[in-house]
Each structure stands twice: as structure tokens, then as C-alpha cells.
Design an enzyme around this catalytic site. Structure first.
Site, PDB file in Angstrom:
ATOM      1  N   GLU A 240       0.846  32.343  29.887  1.00  0.00           N
ATOM      2  CA  GLU A 240       2.120  33.071  29.862  1.00  0.00           C
ATOM      3  C   GLU A 240       3.153  32.383  30.746  1.00  0.00           C
ATOM      4  O   GLU A 240       2.917  32.151  31.930  1.00  0.00           O
ATOM      5  CB  GLU A 240       1.838  34.497  30.360  1.00  0.00           C
ATOM      6  CG  GLU A 240       2.992  35.442  30.252  1.00  0.00           C
ATOM      7  CD  GLU A 240       2.576  36.879  30.593  1.00  0.00           C
ATOM      8  OE1 GLU A 240       1.465  37.316  30.214  1.00  0.00           O
ATOM      9  OE2 GLU A 240       3.358  37.558  31.265  1.00  0.00           O
TER      10      GLU A 240
ATOM     11  N   ARG B 111       5.484  48.122  43.177  1.00  0.00           N
ATOM     12  CA  ARG B 111       4.612  48.414  42.037  1.00  0.00           C
ATOM     13  C   ARG B 111       3.140  48.147  42.392  1.00  0.00           C
ATOM     14  O   ARG B 111       2.247  48.693  41.764  1.00  0.00           O
ATOM     15  CB  ARG B 111       4.993  47.536  40.830  1.00  0.00           C
ATOM     16  CG  ARG B 111       6.335  47.870  40.224  1.00  0.00           C
ATOM     17  CD  ARG B 111       6.730  46.825  39.183  1.00  0.00           C
ATOM     18  NE  ARG B 111       5.755  46.667  38.118  1.00  0.00           N
ATOM     19  CZ  ARG B 111       5.692  47.410  37.029  1.00  0.00           C
ATOM     20  NH1 ARG B 111       6.568  48.374  36.849  1.00  0.00           N
ATOM     21  NH2 ARG B 111       4.776  47.200  36.107  1.00  0.00           N
TER      22      ARG B 111
ATOM     23  N   ARG C 159      -4.390  47.428  49.841  1.00  0.00           N
ATOM     24  CA  ARG C 159      -5.506  48.295  50.232  1.00  0.00           C
ATOM     25  C   ARG C 159      -6.330  47.671  51.343  1.00  0.00           C
ATOM     26  O   ARG C 159      -6.620  46.478  51.322  1.00  0.00           O
ATOM     27  CB  ARG C 159      -6.408  48.578  49.030  1.00  0.00           C
ATOM     28  CG  ARG C 159      -5.670  49.200  47.864  1.00  0.00           C
ATOM     29  CD  ARG C 159      -6.617  49.992  46.998  1.00  0.00           C
ATOM     30  NE  ARG C 159      -5.934  50.462  45.798  1.00  0.00           N
ATOM     31  CZ  ARG C 159      -5.964  49.839  44.627  1.00  0.00           C
ATOM     32  NH1 ARG C 159      -6.682  48.739  44.472  1.00  0.00           N
ATOM     33  NH2 ARG C 159      -5.310  50.342  43.591  1.00  0.00           N
TER      34      ARG C 159
ATOM     35  N   ASP D 167       7.312  51.493  32.626  1.00  0.00           N
ATOM     36  CA  ASP D 167       5.978  51.318  32.070  1.00  0.00           C
ATOM     37  C   ASP D 167       5.836  52.245  30.859  1.00  0.00           C
ATOM     38  O   ASP D 167       6.656  53.143  30.653  1.00  0.00           O
ATOM     39  CB  ASP D 167       4.926  51.657  33.128  1.00  0.00           C
ATOM     40  CG  ASP D 167       4.894  50.625  34.245  1.00  0.00           C
ATOM     41  OD1 ASP D 167       5.205  49.452  33.967  1.00  0.00           O
ATOM     42  OD2 ASP D 167       4.571  50.997  35.380  1.00  0.00           O
TER      43      ASP D 167
ATOM     44  N   ARG E 228       0.237  33.490  34.364  1.00  0.00           N
ATOM     45  CA  ARG E 228      -1.112  34.053  34.217  1.00  0.00           C
ATOM     46  C   ARG E 228      -1.717  33.647  32.883  1.00  0.00           C
ATOM     47  O   ARG E 228      -1.012  33.202  31.981  1.00  0.00           O
ATOM     48  CB  ARG E 228      -1.079  35.582  34.348  1.00  0.00           C
ATOM     49  CG  ARG E 228      -0.125  36.285  33.411  1.00  0.00           C
ATOM     50  CD  ARG E 228      -0.029  37.796  33.749  1.00  0.00           C
ATOM     51  NE  ARG E 228       0.969  38.453  32.904  1.00  0.00           N
ATOM     52  CZ  ARG E 228       1.335  39.724  33.034  1.00  0.00           C
ATOM     53  NH1 ARG E 228       0.789  40.502  33.949  1.00  0.00           N
ATOM     54  NH2 ARG E 228       2.253  40.258  32.230  1.00  0.00           N
TER      55      ARG E 228
ATOM     56  N   ARG F 290      14.286  38.600  31.608  1.00  0.00           N
ATOM     57  CA  ARG F 290      13.318  37.517  31.508  1.00  0.00           C
ATOM     58  C   ARG F 290      12.589  37.690  30.176  1.00  0.00           C
ATOM     59  O   ARG F 290      12.293  38.818  29.745  1.00  0.00           O
ATOM     60  CB  ARG F 290      12.281  37.580  32.633  1.00  0.00           C
ATOM     61  CG  ARG F 290      12.866  37.459  34.005  1.00  0.00           C
ATOM     62  CD  ARG F 290      13.481  36.121  34.286  1.00  0.00           C
ATOM     63  NE  ARG F 290      12.486  35.059  34.516  1.00  0.00           N
ATOM     64  CZ  ARG F 290      12.808  33.787  34.667  1.00  0.00           C
ATOM     65  NH1 ARG F 290      14.076  33.385  34.560  1.00  0.00           N
ATOM     66  NH2 ARG F 290      11.872  32.892  34.920  1.00  0.00           N
TER      67      ARG F 290
ATOM     68  N   TYR G 129      12.954  49.060  34.326  1.00  0.00           N
ATOM     69  CA  TYR G 129      11.596  48.478  34.329  1.00  0.00           C
ATOM     70  C   TYR G 129      10.599  49.617  34.118  1.00  0.00           C
ATOM     71  O   TYR G 129       9.909  50.031  35.030  1.00  0.00           O
ATOM     72  CB  TYR G 129      11.402  47.795  35.689  1.00  0.00           C
ATOM     73  CG  TYR G 129      10.227  46.850  35.837  1.00  0.00           C
ATOM     74  CD1 TYR G 129       9.243  46.721  34.878  1.00  0.00           C
ATOM     75  CD2 TYR G 129      10.128  46.069  36.980  1.00  0.00           C
ATOM     76  CE1 TYR G 129       8.187  45.851  35.058  1.00  0.00           C
ATOM     77  CE2 TYR G 129       9.078  45.191  37.172  1.00  0.00           C
ATOM     78  CZ  TYR G 129       8.109  45.088  36.201  1.00  0.00           C
ATOM     79  OH  TYR G 129       7.055  44.226  36.398  1.00  0.00           O
TER      80      TYR G 129
END
Ligand code: UDP
Length: 367
Positions: free
Chosen positions: A298, A171, A175, A348, A277, A247, A346
């Protein structure tokens, strides 16, 4: 023909809208008091900040059809998601890019040098990474893996990174330039009035009746010709093959006067920091200005039956159980399963919308 849609999240809303536009009457129910499922947003009464109640949601897609679709119902504001990560008291850029690499190693490498350097560090015994850990090691080597991925991932998923599929890491981009945008997709944005407004707009059609705060009961089925189920797949079948593991997340809210962290999402890589996070919601709306601030710490943990499911885990045991449920689902001629929970995938937001559009098309083509 009478249609019941269970769940007023994006999947349920889109299927209802497509069928309503094709002339069908749809009854949409949701046990929660709001539409939009886990992308629900609402303004905090005290500060007016748009809060992503179930955690950060940024819309990103390469699919022009899906992008055009959401733009019909909401004013999508340009938003470039840029995430930072705190590791042992120092801040780095995430996803891993040339700045992260150079800061982490204390170097000033150019792209080709960094690429060659990471290739040198890469550990890939048989050239075919079979899990999350191997995937990370084969791309960036042990140093970066252990710093940025291992701790975060094991907190997030509650299992060893080597037990997770490589697809979870895929995911994220890697770079070798200074591009630090979290997503590489062509279209990215956040609805000015939030996702709940967007979803309510999708549901706003004369042939759709939406009832919130209404739970599904199996007896309801006989009143309808077809049911679209976007709730949990295992729940529909009364958990008869066992519980598909998820989860769930706990959010610890705190407030701040001013700017708490200077960005929308700060990840915490260290295994001994219990949260994954911190989200500072006002940074999801840089076109607004707020002096106060609402933040969420979180925490991730295993979901029990009464908890809100977020992430399907999909390890080998769940895959086997899923195959069993998929067989049961395929045998249901008057029920269609869709969405993150209905297909235990999963997905999006853009993938949920694309899937719902495809399901609607297929359903209408069969009539
Ligand atoms: N991940 C990580 N470190 C980070 C961010 C992500 O190890 O700083 C891993 C983690 O396993 C996570 C996965 O990459 O579950 C995918 O991240 P993504 O941001 O797509 O997760 P989501 O936004 O769905 O929580």
C-alpha cells in the site's frame, strides 16, 4: 416524496434503508459498479480469497445500536485485529504495548516500571500537545516516536508529523500491558461474506431502487424532493472554493503460495521503504482456509481529482476551506450531506453508520 441518495456506500445505504422502512421511496445511485464504497470486498476469482479492494477494513465499535444494526444484515465473525510493524529489519507489535517497549529498549520492565520510564522520556514543554508530533513526544518520548510514528506518518500523510493534528495519533491506544489488540472497542468483527454483501443487504428493500454505474448530474436534482449526498463535499459545489485535499492509496498486488507474512497487516515504519504496509487478505478470514495468498503493498500519495479519495487531510488550510463549504451546505435546504466524503471527516465505518442513523432520525422527525 421522491428521494435521491448519491453514493451506495455505508452512509448512503443506511440512510436509504431507514427512510425506506419509514415509507419513503429512495433511488440510490453510485458511479461505481459495486456498492459499499471503499469498504468494498470481493472474492478473488483465482483463489477464492475475500479481498478488501480498497484496503483493510475491520469493523469495531462500542455502540451496541450500530453493532446490532450490522448484525441484522450480515453474519459478523469475531476478528481480533493484531498488527505488526517492521522497523529496520525487526518486527514489533503495534499499537505500542509492553512487548513493543520491552523489545525496543531490550528491557524486561513491568507495567508500572514502563509507565514511569515513558513518563521520564516524555517531552512535553507546556503540557498541552498541539500536534501529532507533540502528542507522540508527550506520551512516549523521541525514541519510540521516531522509530514507530514519524516515518510511517510522514509516508501516510505526505507532510511533517508536526503539521498534523494530535487527533490522528489519538486513534491509537498506548498500553502498558501485553494486550496487543489494535482496537479497544467492545464489538469487533468482519462480515463472513464481506462488506459488499452487507451493504447490498442494507439496500435490499422493496422501496429502494439501486442503480450502479450511474453518475450524478446536477440536472437530476429537479426530479427529486430531497437529495442525500455522500459524494465529495467540494465536488457538489463544483470545487468553487477550491479542492479539499485527500490522500489516495495505490495498491500493488502480488501473490504467494502459502503464508506470506503470517498476519493480516504488517506496517513498515522506515521512511526509506516506500510503502506504508502490506495486507495479506486471507488473514482477515481465519475461519477460511486457502493455500494461495493475495497481498497488497500500500502506497499513499496526494489525490488528484480523478483519484479515489481515502483520507481527508484537514490541516489548517483545509479547515478554512471546509468552513466555507459547510456554509454553502447549510444554505441548501433540500440537500443533506453525510459520510466521510460528504462531511470531509475521518469517519470509521461504525461512525458513518451512527451518523446516518442520526441524520435519518432527524429528517423523519421534521416531516
Ligand atoms: N501510525 C503510525 N505508525 C503505525 C500505525 C499508525 O505512525 O504503525 C499513525 C499514522 O499517522 C496513522 C495514524 O497513526 O495515520 C492512525 O492509524 P490508523 O491505524 O488508525 O490509520 P488507518 O487504519 O485509518 O489507516
Amino acid at each position: 416524496m421522491k428521494i435521491l441518495v448519491v453514493g451506495a456506500g455505508l452512509s448512503g445505504a443506511v440512510i436509504a434503508r431507514q427512510l425506506a422502512e419509514a415509507g419513503y421511496s429512495c433511488h440510490v445511485i453510485d458511479q461505481r459498479a459495486h456498492p459499499a464504497g471503499n469498504c468494498h470486498t470481493e472474492r478473488d476469482p483465482e483463489t477464492g480469497i475475500m479481498v478488501h479492494r480498497y484496503g483493510p477494513h475491520i469493523f469495531h465499535t462500542d455502540d451496541l445500536r450500530v453493532w446490532t444494526y450490522v448484525n441484522r444484515f450480515a453474519e459478523m465473525m469475531a476478528f481480533d485485529h493484531r498488527v505488526k510493524i517492521t522497523l529496520s529489519g525487526r518486527v514489533h507489535a503495534m499499537p505500542i504495548n509492553l512487548l513493543t517497549i520491552n523489545q525496543f529498549f531490550g528491557t524486561a520492565m513491568r507495567p508500572d516500571e514502563a509507565r514511569a520510564f515513558c513518563a521520564e522520556l516524555a517531552e512535553c514543554p507546556d503540557g498541552n500537545p498541539g500536534n501529532f508530533e507533540e502528542q507522540a513526544l508527550s506520551l512516549v518520548g523521541r525514541g519510540i516516536y521516531e522509530a514507530f510514528f514519524k516515518g510511517y506518518t510522514e509516508k501516510q500523510w505526505g507532510c511533517a508529523a508536526r503539521d498534523l493534528p494530535a487527533s490522528v495519533l489519538k486513534r491509537l491506544p498506548l498500553r502498558f500491558d501485553y494486550n496487543d489488540r489494535y482496537f479497544a472497542h467492545k464489538y469487533q468483527g468482519i462480515p463472513r461474506q464481506g462488506y459488499t454483501d452487507l451493504t447490498a443487504g442494507v439496500l435490499d428493500h422493496p422501496r429502494i431502487r439501486t442503480e450502479l454505474g450511474r453518475a450524478y448530474r446536477p440536472e437530476m436534482r429537479s426530479d427529486y424532493d430531497h437529495l442525500f449526498w455522500t459524494g465529495k463535499l467540494d465536488e457538489f459545489f463544483d470545487f468553487r472554493l477550491g479542492d479539499l485535499a485527500y490522500r489516495t492509496l495505490d495498491f500493488e498486488e502480488f501473490r504467494y503460495q502459502g503464508d506470506y507474512q503470517g498476519c493480516a497487516v504488517m506496517n513498515y515504519a522506515d521512511a526509506d521503504v516506500p510503502y506504508t504496509r502490506i495486507t495479506e487478505h486471507k488473514h482477515f478470514a481465519p475461519w477460511e482456509s486457502h493455500s494461495g495468498s493475495v497481498c497488497y503493498r500500500e502506497y499513499s500519495r496526494a489525490a488528484g481529482r480523478g483519484d479515489t479519495p481515502y483520507y481527508p487531510i484537514r490541516l489548517a488550510a483545509e479547515q478554512r476551506m471546509l468552513a466555507g463549504y459547510e456554509q454553502l451546505a447549510a444554505a441548501e435546504t433540500h440537500v443533506t450531506f453525510l459520510g466521510r466524503l460528504g462531511t470531509y471527516a475521518y469517519l470509521d465505518m461504525d461512525m458513518s453508520i451512527a451518523a446516518a442513523l442520526a441524520v435519518a432520525e432527524e429528517f423523519l422527525a421534521r416531516r
